[in-house]
Design an enzyme around this catalytic site. Structure first.
Site, PDB file in Angstrom:
ATOM      1  N   LYS A 123       0.846  -1.189   0.000  1.00 41.73           N
ATOM      2  CA  LYS A 123       0.000   0.000   0.000  1.00 41.73           C
ATOM      3  C   LYS A 123       0.880   1.238   0.000  1.00 41.73           C
ATOM      4  O   LYS A 123       1.887   1.297   0.729  1.00 41.73           O
ATOM      5  CB  LYS A 123      -0.901  -0.014   1.228  1.00 41.73           C
ATOM      6  CG  LYS A 123      -1.904   1.137   1.293  1.00 41.73           C
ATOM      7  CD  LYS A 123      -2.794   0.971   2.525  1.00 41.73           C
ATOM      8  CE  LYS A 123      -3.846   2.046   2.621  1.00 41.73           C
ATOM      9  NZ  LYS A 123      -4.734   1.856   3.805  1.00 41.73           N
ATOM     10  N   SER A 148      -9.484   1.734   3.073  1.00 42.98           N
ATOM     11  CA  SER A 148      -8.671   2.505   2.158  1.00 42.98           C
ATOM     12  C   SER A 148      -7.607   1.676   1.436  1.00 42.98           C
ATOM     13  O   SER A 148      -6.925   2.171   0.537  1.00 42.98           O
ATOM     14  CB  SER A 148      -7.962   3.628   2.921  1.00 42.98           C
ATOM     15  OG  SER A 148      -7.092   3.094   3.911  1.00 42.98           O
ATOM     16  N   SER A 195      -9.831  -0.568   7.180  1.00 45.91           N
ATOM     17  CA  SER A 195      -9.283  -0.369   5.837  1.00 45.91           C
ATOM     18  C   SER A 195      -8.543  -1.558   5.248  1.00 45.91           C
ATOM     19  O   SER A 195      -8.215  -1.557   4.068  1.00 45.91           O
ATOM     20  CB  SER A 195      -8.364   0.857   5.821  1.00 45.91           C
ATOM     21  OG  SER A 195      -9.125   2.030   5.942  1.00 45.91           O
TER      22      SER A 195
END
Length: 464
Positions: free
Chosen positions: A79, A149, A173
């Site tokens: 990420k 996210s 997330s």
């Protein structure tokens, strides 16, 4: 089956026994990226040349007898909040356009030491401040949201463009996009995995964890990640387990599974409820004893989550919010500006509520070993949809709905594992969430793995 379709566990065994080379696996993943990435947009950047070089080195080292373990030669996505020396950490934001990391984050360094091969950086909702990752498309239906996210990481794993990936989780997330894309997501106990070198959203709620295709895969990655790092003030000094891999077998006799009679099954899609309750019945069939539990302090959950997260996020962004506010996306900028208006008293009340909530959850978790509940109350909505209307006429924002069932684990810091448990009639994945005691990852992984062994092998997302 193509190499990119393999689980981490299966790929690792094939590499260890020389039935598959890291180069073959990396080439297969990169070819898959070329095929589906234009539609899915899971990645901020794909470092194809680095990937090929790292795969060749892994193959050379393994051939020379320097095998490092099950992550050696395995392609991964990170990420884009996670620092890798010499590369950008964009946080999917124009604010970070000129950023370059000076050093590896702790988690990137640990995965590199384990021999994992970086494929690229995956998209996040800007600075992880959202539950949809709007620039990324769901792996099962590109017209729907990826979840956030850590949407890029979940989509990459679901679509076969990474064998595993890392995400971060502040209110759900990791688990939300994992559930919406039909993969496994683990939010560990707060402080078990160090966050040094990871861009923060809310320091007291942030976690780093794996997104994988199977529960055993998640255990392999957690084994490499867990352990104290003094550079993270919240890092636990308690020695982690050296190996989180669950034992073989499906016998859950003696295990108490808590089934919430409040909160987790309120305002939920009937197909999600049916799939999760069917999975819970399967745990009972494996020998677990089901125990009804009352979720404590439910009326305070949303206020506590937002009361902690919003001011902490605003404090982190204080300088750039003042100097370059126009570079933020509108939804994130509004949240950051709202945080500047919150009174200190509200933040202190949220901290007090969290302390009480932790006490009450600890009491509840003395009665059961794990709690089983839905991960999210609805499957992936169409991109651009802003609200969900429930059967009783209640209207809820999409992000509020997605975070509602996952945020208690962030507030309390307990571990939570999302496992796929089926699909709705539209073919969209449904996830079950397992929650446990602090440092109870072994129990969660045992239950998730046992359930997984009773199910048919999950198909990959080929909608792209």
């Amino acid at each position: 089956m193509q190499p990119y379709e393999l689980s981490l566990t299966a790929a690792a065994e094939a590499i260890r026994t020389r039935q598959l080379s890291p180069v073959e696996l990396a080439d297969s993943v990169l070819q898959r990226i070329a095929q589906v990435e234009p539609r899915l947009q899971a990645y901020v950047t794909v470092t194809a040349e680095h990937t090929r070089q790292a795969a060749r080195k892994a193959e050379h080292d393994i051939t020379a007898g320097r095998y490092r373990g099950p992550l050696h030669g395995i392609p991964m996505g990170l990420k884009d909040l996670i620092d890798v020396a010499g590369t950008a950490t964009s946080a999917s934001s124009r604010v970070r356009a000129d950023h370059r990391a000076q050093a590896d984050s702790t988690v990137a360094a640990r995965l590199s030491a384990a021999g994992a091969v970086r494929v690229g950086k995956t998209h996040t909702h800007e600075f992880a401040y959202g539950l949809t990752t709007p620039q990324t498309h769901n792996a099962w239906d590109p017209d729907r949201v990826a979840g956030g996210s850590s949407g890029g990481s979940a989509v990459a794993v679901a679509a076969g463009t990474a064998t595993f990936a890392l995400g971060t989780d502040t209110g759900g997330s990791i688990r939300v996009p994992a559930a919406l894309n039909g993969v496994v997501g683990l939010k560990p106990t707060y402080g078990l995995v160090p966050r040094h070198g990871v861009t923060s959203l809310s320091w007291s709620l942030d976690h780093v964890g794996p997104i994988t295709r199977t529960v055993e895969d998640a255990a392999l990655v957690l084994t490499a990640l867990a352990g104290h790092d003094p550079r993270d003030p919240a890092s636990l000094t308690t020695p982690p387990a050296t190996d989180y891999r669950p034992a073989a077998g499906t016998d859950l006799r003696g295990l108490r599974v808590g089934v919430p009679r409040t909160y987790y099954f309120d305002h939920i899609d009937p197909e999600v409820e049916a799939a999760v309750r069917h999975a819970i019945d399967q745990l009972q069939a494996l020998g677990a004893r089901l125990v009804e539990v009352e979720i404590p302090m439910t009326r305070y959950i949303q206020a506590t989550q937002w009361g902690l997260m919003v001011p902490e996020a605003t404090a982190y962004h204080e300088s750039t919010l003042r100097t370059v506010p126009e570079l933020y996306q509108a939804d994130v900028r509004i949240l950051l500006e709202a945080g500047a208006l919150m009174p200190a008293g509200d933040y202190l009340r949220a901290q007090r509520a969290r302390a009480l909530m932790r006490q009450e959850w600890a009491r509840m978790l003395r009665e059961v070993d794990v709690i089983a509940a839905p991960t999210v109350p609805a499957t992936a909505v169409k991109a651009g949809r802003e609200t969900i209307t429930w059967a009783d006429g209640t209207v809820e924002g999409v992000s509020d709905a997605y975070v509602r069932l996952s945020s208690p684990a962030n507030i309390t810091g307990i571990p939570s594992l999302s496992v796929p448990v089926g699909h709705d009639t539209a073919g969209l994945p449904i996830g079950m969430q397992l929650l446990g005691r602090p440092l109870g990852e072994r129990a969660l992984l045992r239950v998730g793995h046992a359930y997984e062994q009773t199910q048919p092998a999950r198909e990959r997302a080929y909608a792209a």
